[in-house]
Every structure is written in structure tokens, then in C-alpha cells.
Design a protein around this motif. Sequence first.
Motif, PDB file in Angstrom:
ATOM      1  N   HIS A 143      -0.023   7.023   6.131  1.00 53.89           N
ATOM      2  CA  HIS A 143      -0.196   7.979   5.209  1.00 53.89           C
ATOM      3  C   HIS A 143       0.223   9.354   5.514  1.00 53.89           C
ATOM      4  O   HIS A 143       0.369  10.011   4.447  1.00 53.89           O
ATOM      5  N   ASP A 144       0.238   9.798   6.752  1.00 55.11           N
ATOM      6  CA  ASP A 144       0.552  11.194   7.123  1.00 55.11           C
ATOM      7  C   ASP A 144       1.944  11.402   6.833  1.00 55.11           C
ATOM      8  O   ASP A 144       2.503  12.285   6.430  1.00 55.11           O
ATOM      9  N   ILE A 145       2.786  10.056   6.812  1.00 52.09           N
ATOM     10  CA  ILE A 145       4.175  10.148   6.800  1.00 52.09           C
ATOM     11  C   ILE A 145       4.467  10.148   5.286  1.00 52.09           C
ATOM     12  O   ILE A 145       5.367  10.985   4.943  1.00 52.09           O
ATOM     13  N   CYS A 146       3.837   9.822   4.440  1.00 50.42           N
ATOM     14  CA  CYS A 146       4.020   9.629   3.048  1.00 50.42           C
ATOM     15  C   CYS A 146       3.355  10.945   2.185  1.00 50.42           C
ATOM     16  O   CYS A 146       3.862  10.895   0.977  1.00 50.42           O
ATOM     17  N   SER A 147       2.703  11.309   3.088  1.00 52.70           N
ATOM     18  CA  SER A 147       2.043  12.495   2.353  1.00 52.70           C
ATOM     19  C   SER A 147       2.745  13.860   2.094  1.00 52.70           C
ATOM     20  O   SER A 147       3.755  14.199   3.029  1.00 52.70           O
ATOM     21  N   GLU A 169       0.928  -1.378   0.011  1.00 54.87           N
ATOM     22  CA  GLU A 169       0.000  -0.111  -0.005  1.00 54.87           C
ATOM     23  C   GLU A 169       0.809   1.300  -0.058  1.00 54.87           C
ATOM     24  O   GLU A 169       0.645   2.370  -0.523  1.00 54.87           O
ATOM     25  N   PHE A 170       2.036   1.288   0.496  1.00 46.50           N
ATOM     26  CA  PHE A 170       2.805   2.277   0.948  1.00 46.50           C
ATOM     27  C   PHE A 170       4.350   2.030   0.543  1.00 46.50           C
ATOM     28  O   PHE A 170       5.159   1.984   0.950  1.00 46.50           O
ATOM     29  N   PRO A 171       4.555   1.540  -0.893  1.00 45.93           N
ATOM     30  CA  PRO A 171       5.818   1.049  -1.357  1.00 45.93           C
ATOM     31  C   PRO A 171       6.982   2.224  -1.128  1.00 45.93           C
ATOM     32  O   PRO A 171       8.035   1.880  -1.136  1.00 45.93           O
ATOM     33  N   GLN A 172       6.699   3.481  -1.171  1.00 51.40           N
ATOM     34  CA  GLN A 172       7.767   4.653  -0.910  1.00 51.40           C
ATOM     35  C   GLN A 172       7.827   4.737   0.745  1.00 51.40           C
ATOM     36  O   GLN A 172       8.755   5.696   1.099  1.00 51.40           O
ATOM     37  N   SER A 176       9.727   3.352   3.176  1.00 51.77           N
ATOM     38  CA  SER A 176      10.900   3.231   3.898  1.00 51.77           C
ATOM     39  C   SER A 176      11.768   4.306   3.260  1.00 51.77           C
ATOM     40  O   SER A 176      12.699   4.809   3.920  1.00 51.77           O
ATOM     41  N   ALA A 177      11.923   4.706   2.219  1.00 55.05           N
ATOM     42  CA  ALA A 177      12.641   5.728   1.571  1.00 55.05           C
ATOM     43  C   ALA A 177      12.251   6.982   1.957  1.00 55.05           C
ATOM     44  O   ALA A 177      13.095   7.745   2.318  1.00 55.05           O
ATOM     45  N   VAL A 178      10.882   7.223   2.271  1.00 56.40           N
ATOM     46  CA  VAL A 178      10.421   8.499   2.649  1.00 56.40           C
ATOM     47  C   VAL A 178      10.913   8.619   4.201  1.00 56.40           C
ATOM     48  O   VAL A 178      11.685   9.715   4.847  1.00 56.40           O
ATOM     49  N   CYS A 179      10.777   7.376   5.111  1.00 57.08           N
ATOM     50  CA  CYS A 179      11.226   7.573   6.462  1.00 57.08           C
ATOM     51  C   CYS A 179      12.597   7.807   6.617  1.00 57.08           C
ATOM     52  O   CYS A 179      13.332   8.591   7.375  1.00 57.08           O
ATOM     53  N   ALA A 180      13.578   7.098   5.691  1.00 52.55           N
ATOM     54  CA  ALA A 180      15.001   6.961   5.939  1.00 52.55           C
ATOM     55  C   ALA A 180      15.378   8.666   5.413  1.00 52.55           C
ATOM     56  O   ALA A 180      16.317   9.130   5.929  1.00 52.55           O
TER      57      ALA A 180
END
Length: 230
Positions: free
Chosen positions: A226-230, A168-171, A173-177
Motif C-alpha cells: 500500500h505504501d509503495i502504490c500510494s 488488490e494492487f493491479p498497478q 508492478s508498473a509502479v515498482c518498475a
Amino acid sequence: MTTGFEARKIARSCRSGALATLDRNDQSPYVSFCATAFDIYGQPLFLLSDLADHTQNINVERRVSFLCEQASMRSNPQSGPRVTLAGRVEKVLQDDLVARYLEIHPSAKMYAEFGDFNFYRLIVEKAHFVGGFGQAEWLQGKDYLGDSAAFLNFSKEQEGVISYLNTEFPQLSAVCATKLLKQPGEAWQLLRIDGDGMDLKRASRIIRYPFEKEVKTREELKKVVHDICS
């Protein structure tokens, strides 16, 4: 009032800390450096040699304390957060706890095969949380450990939760890192998740992404991610 969540966030961010035991010969305080990982509830795990002084001390007196801190690298260490976990150490044989420790410390696999090394867990009975200069509070073990049922659900559904997030959120790990390292975070993988945050791995490096609030259900997790990735 400090919550267990705030204290656990500090503890889970650490891969090592200071283990305090009572000297088996004269009962004087003895502090040693120990690598650690944490179980699903936020209790420290150790891999200790029978030959080490701290292990021989534990064999006589199982009451210990363990300091986890994010203060020593600051220009003013007094302003940094830290938490001391106190309780009794027990030897553990559970495969999931062993696997958890070795996920965080893969280089320890060679030591784990030696006959004089064993895995241990600190059963937290109380915690002393210091959020910064002049901010200190004691927590009872139950308050530090939080919602055990929610944590257990995350533990049992680990593979399913990670698969769901990767789909659902493939991005994610990259966003968090990227947010943690302040630079592009490609090639990171989601290693493990709990109600307090996520561990990310790239090659032999592991970093911790803490949540801003405790997550207890998949719906809460979905909103946070969702909030992390948005």
C-alpha cells in the motif's frame, strides 16, 4: 549491527557473482564467475557443468564462498555494498529450486538438459557483510537466513500471494518498475515474492524490487505494498 535482511537484500539483487573454491590439485584459491538465483531463504543456487574446474574442485572440497556485490560499477567501488556467503555446496534435485533458477535464467534451460549439468545450492554457514568503506561485519548462518518459518509460508503460498497482489494492487508492478528504472514501467509482471522483496519480469529482463524492511505476514505485506502504490 547488520541484520540478515540487509545482507540478503544485497545478495538477492545479484544474478551472478564470484565463486571461490579450493583447487583440487594444490589447494590454491580459485575464483570463477557464476550465474545464480536464490532460494526462498536467500541461499545461492547454481547450474554447474561437471567439466568446469569449479565443479571438479567442489567434488573434492565442498566448502566455498560466493561474493555478491553492488560496488564494481561505482566510481569508488570501496563505497559499495557487498556480501560474501560461505558454507558448503550440495547437489539439489528439488523441482521448486530448479524452477526458481530457471525463472531467473530462462536461457539456461538448454544447458539444464545436458547430461553433464547439475543444480547446486550453497548452504550458508556464515556471511561477511560490507555496507561501504569501513563498514564490515560477520554474520552467523542463522542470522543471515532470518525467519525461516515466515519465508516458508511465502514459498508455499506463492501463487495465492501473487494473485492477491495482482487483484488488490493491479498497478503494483508498473509502479515498482517505474521507481527502479526512473521511467514508465508498463508491461512488467510480478514473477516471485519473498520476505525481502519482489522480482519483476518483462520479456527476458528481470529486475529486483527490495523492501525497506523484512515482511513476515500478509498483513505486513499489504501495508508495504500500500505504501509503495500510494
